[in-house]
Design a protein around this motif. Structure first.
Motif, PDB file in Angstrom:
ATOM      1  N   GLY A   3       0.550  -1.190   0.422  1.00  0.00           N
ATOM      2  CA  GLY A   3       0.025   0.390  -0.214  1.00  0.00           C
ATOM      3  C   GLY A   3       1.242   1.024  -0.242  1.00  0.00           C
ATOM      4  N   ILE A   4       0.336   2.182  -0.603  1.00  0.00           N
ATOM      5  CA  ILE A   4       1.423   4.158  -1.223  1.00  0.00           C
ATOM      6  C   ILE A   4      -0.320   4.558   0.075  1.00  0.00           C
ATOM      7  CG2 ILE A   4       1.916   5.488  -2.773  1.00  0.00           C
ATOM      8  CD1 ILE A   4       3.207   2.585  -3.814  1.00  0.00           C
ATOM      9  N   ILE A   5       0.561   5.637   0.365  1.00  0.00           N
ATOM     10  CA  ILE A   5      -0.032   6.680   1.194  1.00  0.00           C
ATOM     11  C   ILE A   5       0.691   8.050   0.009  1.00  0.00           C
ATOM     12  CG2 ILE A   5      -1.130   8.238   2.494  1.00  0.00           C
ATOM     13  CD1 ILE A   5      -1.872   5.563   4.576  1.00  0.00           C
ATOM     14  N   LEU A   6      -0.187   8.566  -0.564  1.00  0.00           N
ATOM     15  CA  LEU A   6       0.485  10.403  -1.319  1.00  0.00           C
ATOM     16  C   LEU A   6       0.020  10.617  -0.693  1.00  0.00           C
ATOM     17  CD1 LEU A   6       2.562  10.509  -3.588  1.00  0.00           C
ATOM     18  CD2 LEU A   6       0.322  10.488  -5.028  1.00  0.00           C
ATOM     19  N   ALA A   7       0.995  11.722   0.166  1.00  0.00           N
ATOM     20  CA  ALA A   7       1.026  12.339   0.980  1.00  0.00           C
ATOM     21  C   ALA A   7       2.115  13.952   0.941  1.00  0.00           C
ATOM     22  CB  ALA A   7       1.028  12.158   2.752  1.00  0.00           C
ATOM     23  N   GLY A   8       2.300  13.926  -0.082  1.00  0.00           N
ATOM     24  CA  GLY A   8       2.326  14.947  -0.530  1.00  0.00           C
ATOM     25  C   GLY A   8       2.487  16.382  -0.647  1.00  0.00           C
ATOM     26  N   GLY A   9       2.950  17.359  -1.729  1.00  0.00           N
ATOM     27  CA  GLY A   9       2.088  18.449  -2.510  1.00  0.00           C
ATOM     28  C   GLY A   9       2.958  19.374  -1.617  1.00  0.00           C
ATOM     29  N   SER A  10       2.283  20.720  -1.954  1.00  0.00           N
ATOM     30  CA  SER A  10       2.529  22.192  -1.041  1.00  0.00           C
ATOM     31  C   SER A  10       1.928  22.326  -0.267  1.00  0.00           C
ATOM     32  CB  SER A  10       3.305  23.309  -2.204  1.00  0.00           C
ATOM     33  OG  SER A  10       2.402  23.439  -2.770  1.00  0.00           O
ATOM     34  N   GLY A  11      -0.200  22.176  -0.734  1.00  0.00           N
ATOM     35  CA  GLY A  11      -1.216  22.161   0.162  1.00  0.00           C
ATOM     36  C   GLY A  11      -1.071  24.212  -0.074  1.00  0.00           C
ATOM     37  N   THR A  12      -0.723  24.759  -1.220  1.00  0.00           N
ATOM     38  CA  THR A  12      -1.085  26.199  -1.006  1.00  0.00           C
ATOM     39  C   THR A  12      -2.110  26.652  -1.251  1.00  0.00           C
ATOM     40  OG1 THR A  12      -0.649  25.986  -3.181  1.00  0.00           O
ATOM     41  CG2 THR A  12       1.033  26.862  -3.083  1.00  0.00           C
ATOM     42  N   ARG A  13      -3.474  25.909  -1.677  1.00  0.00           N
ATOM     43  CA  ARG A  13      -4.842  26.304  -1.238  1.00  0.00           C
ATOM     44  C   ARG A  13      -5.153  26.237  -0.216  1.00  0.00           C
ATOM     45  NH1 ARG A  13      -8.626  22.842  -4.751  1.00  0.00           N
ATOM     46  NH2 ARG A  13      -7.264  20.984  -3.677  1.00  0.00           N
ATOM     47  N   LEU A  14      -4.128  25.533   0.609  1.00  0.00           N
ATOM     48  CA  LEU A  14      -4.833  25.796   2.319  1.00  0.00           C
ATOM     49  C   LEU A  14      -4.515  26.590   3.087  1.00  0.00           C
ATOM     50  CD1 LEU A  14      -5.688  22.483   3.126  1.00  0.00           C
ATOM     51  CD2 LEU A  14      -6.478  23.910   3.145  1.00  0.00           C
ATOM     52  N   TYR A  15      -3.425  27.738   2.634  1.00  0.00           N
ATOM     53  CA  TYR A  15      -2.671  28.659   3.201  1.00  0.00           C
ATOM     54  C   TYR A  15      -2.868  29.681   4.266  1.00  0.00           C
ATOM     55  CZ  TYR A  15       2.016  27.977   1.251  1.00  0.00           C
ATOM     56  OH  TYR A  15       3.165  27.623   0.656  1.00  0.00           O
ATOM     57  N   PRO A  16      -2.955  29.836   5.060  1.00  0.00           N
ATOM     58  CA  PRO A  16      -1.584  30.258   6.078  1.00  0.00           C
ATOM     59  C   PRO A  16      -1.873  28.692   6.872  1.00  0.00           C
ATOM     60  CG  PRO A  16      -3.415  31.553   6.439  1.00  0.00           C
ATOM     61  CD  PRO A  16      -4.288  31.154   5.933  1.00  0.00           C
ATOM     62  N   LEU A  17      -3.521  27.999   7.389  1.00  0.00           N
ATOM     63  CA  LEU A  17      -2.553  26.556   7.867  1.00  0.00           C
ATOM     64  C   LEU A  17      -1.292  26.400   7.183  1.00  0.00           C
ATOM     65  CD1 LEU A  17      -6.559  25.252   7.671  1.00  0.00           C
ATOM     66  CD2 LEU A  17      -5.257  26.882   9.781  1.00  0.00           C
ATOM     67  N   THR A  18      -0.960  25.861   6.409  1.00  0.00           N
ATOM     68  CA  THR A  18      -0.261  24.631   5.551  1.00  0.00           C
ATOM     69  C   THR A  18       1.114  25.070   5.048  1.00  0.00           C
ATOM     70  OG1 THR A  18      -1.036  25.115   3.324  1.00  0.00           O
ATOM     71  CG2 THR A  18      -1.859  23.386   4.887  1.00  0.00           C
ATOM     72  N   MET A  19       1.600  25.743   6.026  1.00  0.00           N
ATOM     73  CA  MET A  19       2.394  27.484   5.704  1.00  0.00           C
ATOM     74  C   MET A  19       4.106  26.614   6.813  1.00  0.00           C
ATOM     75  SD  MET A  19       1.857  31.159   5.219  1.00  0.00           S
ATOM     76  CE  MET A  19       3.330  32.028   4.570  1.00  0.00           C
ATOM     77  N   VAL A  20       3.306  26.145   7.783  1.00  0.00           N
ATOM     78  CA  VAL A  20       4.728  25.020   8.328  1.00  0.00           C
ATOM     79  C   VAL A  20       3.959  23.922   9.215  1.00  0.00           C
ATOM     80  CG1 VAL A  20       5.206  27.376   9.511  1.00  0.00           C
ATOM     81  CG2 VAL A  20       3.664  26.029  10.476  1.00  0.00           C
ATOM     82  N   THR A  21       3.451  23.414   8.577  1.00  0.00           N
ATOM     83  CA  THR A  21       2.677  21.985   8.180  1.00  0.00           C
ATOM     84  C   THR A  21       2.432  20.998   7.483  1.00  0.00           C
ATOM     85  OG1 THR A  21       1.853  20.373   9.997  1.00  0.00           O
ATOM     86  CG2 THR A  21       0.800  22.576   8.834  1.00  0.00           C
ATOM     87  N   SER A  22       2.474  20.261   7.145  1.00  0.00           N
ATOM     88  CA  SER A  22       1.628  19.285   5.805  1.00  0.00           C
ATOM     89  C   SER A  22       0.281  19.145   6.261  1.00  0.00           C
ATOM     90  CB  SER A  22       2.093  17.522   5.551  1.00  0.00           C
ATOM     91  OG  SER A  22       1.369  16.676   5.120  1.00  0.00           O
ATOM     92  N   LYS A  23      -0.380  19.539   5.340  1.00  0.00           N
ATOM     93  CA  LYS A  23      -2.201  19.149   4.407  1.00  0.00           C
ATOM     94  C   LYS A  23      -2.448  17.679   5.786  1.00  0.00           C
ATOM     95  CE  LYS A  23      -3.803  18.555   0.990  1.00  0.00           C
ATOM     96  NZ  LYS A  23      -3.907  18.321  -0.091  1.00  0.00           N
ATOM     97  N   GLN A  24      -1.709  16.712   5.768  1.00  0.00           N
ATOM     98  CA  GLN A  24      -2.142  15.654   5.444  1.00  0.00           C
ATOM     99  C   GLN A  24      -2.239  15.490   7.390  1.00  0.00           C
ATOM    100  OE1 GLN A  24      -0.318  16.017   2.941  1.00  0.00           O
ATOM    101  NE2 GLN A  24      -1.621  14.894   1.360  1.00  0.00           N
ATOM    102  N   LEU A  25      -1.789  16.521   8.518  1.00  0.00           N
ATOM    103  CA  LEU A  25      -1.116  15.933   9.612  1.00  0.00           C
ATOM    104  C   LEU A  25      -1.788  17.385  10.397  1.00  0.00           C
ATOM    105  CD1 LEU A  25       2.338  16.323   9.733  1.00  0.00           C
ATOM    106  CD2 LEU A  25       1.400  14.482  10.380  1.00  0.00           C
ATOM    107  N   LEU A  26      -3.205  17.835   9.287  1.00  0.00           N
ATOM    108  CA  LEU A  26      -4.088  19.099  10.334  1.00  0.00           C
ATOM    109  C   LEU A  26      -5.461  17.566   9.975  1.00  0.00           C
ATOM    110  CD1 LEU A  26      -4.555  21.497   7.418  1.00  0.00           C
ATOM    111  CD2 LEU A  26      -3.226  22.031   9.591  1.00  0.00           C
TER     112      LEU A  26
END
Length: 298
Positions: A3-26
């Motif tokens: 199994g693979i979980i793809l949890a990359g990306g910069s999460g720019t659509r969720l700024y400022p929430l994701t400026m210092v953390t991964s979207k997938q950790l929210l």
């Protein structure tokens, strides 16, 4: 099956929430977002899981999940240096996949519904017995944002188009894919799209043209959430909270899934309970251990 979980990306659509953390950790209600896709793989019976993320975020996932032993799974990690398309995951994960079939789920996708576990296990069996690939279709109101499946009069998939200007249906392909081992070579031979990415839609089209793509529709009773915007994050939290409160069962409680699968012992769950006993998540684990719930997860 791997199994693979793809949890990359910069999460720019969720700024400022994701400026210092991964979207997938929210947080999605009472769990980090990545718990939800991980629960999908675990419910499919998959124990060897590769988490692919960015160079900056990978250590954070390792801090949260470790090697996975507390959930009865074996976690490995790999880095996607830049977001060059979903299909790139199979190239990055080639060594991890080896000669086995593989499932991939996107790290920001949430699936819920009675009977989901049986659908997942059927998809695993298809891939393991050489019947090709399985993807899951879901009705959406904005099909121009997704990879869209066209069906003939018999309900058979006949085409898949990425973000079409003129969609041929309202059924999109969700972020959950099951493939046989051919997927690695197929991915390596893909050409980047106009936007410079290795598209998962192109991969699915190869299986479709080979007559080995099974499109399972998630209809009434199923919910699929793609948590890529501020609004969808709130919607997801509200949905999870409402379902859990009214059904008195948790969605994506990894310790519960592992325990019911026989992957971890009662004593191991009790250790987690001791850490979490001051909140409702910990109390729920205690209720599971005490046999308060008679039915198994489906």
């Amino acid at each position: 099956m791997k199994g693979i979980i793809l949890a990359g990306g910069s999460g720019t659509r969720l700024y400022p929430l994701t400026m210092v953390t991964s979207k997938q950790l929210l947080p999605i209600y009472d769990k980090p977002m990545i718990y939800y896709p991980m629960s999908v793989l675990m419910n499919a019976g998959i124990r060897d899981i590769l988490i692919i993320s960015t160079p900056a975020d990978t250590p954070r996932f390792q801090d949260l999940l470790g090697d996975g032993h507390q959930f009865g799974v074996n976690l490995q990690y790999a880095i996607q240096p830049s977001p060059d398309g979903l299909a790139q995951a199979f190239i990055i994960g080639e060594e991890f996949i080896g000669d086995e079939p593989v499932a991939m789920v996107l790290g920001d996708n949430i699936f819920a519904g009675h009977g989901l576990k049986k659908r997942l296990q059927a998809a695993v069996e298809n891939a393991e017995t050489g019947k090709g690939a399985t993807v899951f279709g879901y009705y959406v109101d904005d099909p121009e944002r997704f990879g869209i499946v066209e069906f003939d009069h018999d309900g058979k998939a006949v085409s898949i188009e990425e973000k079409p200007e003129h969609p041929k249906s309202n059924y999109c392909v969700t972020g959950l894919y099951f493939y046989d081992n051919r997927v690695v070579e197929y991915a390596k031979n893909l050409k980047p799209s106009a936007r410079g990415e290795l598209e998962i839609t192109d991969l699915n089209r190869i299986y479709l043209e080979d007559n080995s793509l099974n499109v399972e529709l998630l209809g009434q009773g199923f919910t699929w959430l793609d948590t890529g915007t501020h609004e969808s994050l709130v919607d997801a939290t509200n949905f999870i909270k409402t379902v859990e409160q009214h059904q008195h069962r948790k969605i994506a409680c990894l310790e519960e899934i592992a325990y019911l699968n026989g992957w971890i012992s009662k004593e191991e769950v009790l250790k987690v309970y001791e850490v979490l006993k001051k909140n409702q998540y910990g109390q729920y684990l205690k209720d599971v251990l005490d046999g308060k719930y008679q039915e198994h997860l489906y």
